[in-house]
Scaffold this motif. Structure first.
Motif, short mmCIF file in Angstrom:
data_model
loop_
_atom_site.label_atom_id
_atom_site.label_comp_id
_atom_site.label_asym_id
_atom_site.label_seq_id
_atom_site.Cartn_x
_atom_site.Cartn_y
_atom_site.Cartn_z
N ASN A 29 13.98 13.40 -1.70
CA ASN A 29 13.27 14.62 -2.09
C ASN A 29 13.96 15.38 -3.21
N SER A 53 8.71 12.88 -11.59
CA SER A 53 8.04 13.09 -10.31
C SER A 53 6.59 13.50 -10.51
N GLY A 55 4.75 12.11 -12.71
CA GLY A 55 4.07 10.92 -13.20
C GLY A 55 4.08 10.74 -14.70
N ARG A 71 5.11 4.11 -10.15
CA ARG A 71 5.80 4.63 -8.98
C ARG A 71 4.91 4.53 -7.76
N ASP A 72 5.48 4.07 -6.67
CA ASP A 72 4.79 4.06 -5.39
C ASP A 72 5.51 5.07 -4.50
N SER A 73 4.94 6.26 -4.41
CA SER A 73 5.62 7.33 -3.67
C SER A 73 5.71 7.04 -2.18
N ASN A 76 8.55 4.69 -1.91
CA ASN A 76 9.77 5.16 -2.59
C ASN A 76 10.29 4.12 -3.57
#
Length: 116
Positions: A29, A53, A55, A71-73, A76
């Protein structure tokens, strides 16, 4: 603390798919930006691509039209890939994460060799 683990390196055929993944764990985070850097033979480590963060993405001019960072949040994970690998892409790729408080984290690197 943030831990970064790269995967996906190895031997890649010229013109083929090069896909690298970076899995972040720990205090994720606190991360506000992630990127991939490359250390090529005879060169200094340089940014290949980065993603914030929010994008927003950025690319080195030399790879702008070939590489994609995503990114694959949920997982992670940050992915760097190209479907048109070139010999100039050879090098050691490092995942980087920038976190709050001016902290900078690095993975151990994954070696990529583009050759037939």
């Amino acid at each position: 603390q943030v831990q970064l683990v790269e995967s996906g390196g190895g031997l890649v055929q010229p013109g083929g798919l090069l896909r690298l993944s970076c899995l972040a764990s720990g205090n994720i985070n606190s991360i506000y930006d992630m990127g991939w850097y490359r250390l090529a033979p005879g060169n200094q480590r340089e940014l290949v691509a980065g993603i914030s963060s929010a994008g927003n993405t950025r690319y080195a001019d030399s790879v702008r039209r070939r590489f994609t960072i995503s990114r694959d949040s949920v997982k992670n994970t940050v992915i760097l890939q190209t479907y048109r690998a070139e010999s100039e892409d050879t090098g050691v790729y490092f995942c980087n994460a920038k976190a709050l408080g001016g902290l900078d984290y690095w993975g151990e690197g994954t070696r990529v060799t583009v050759a037939s």
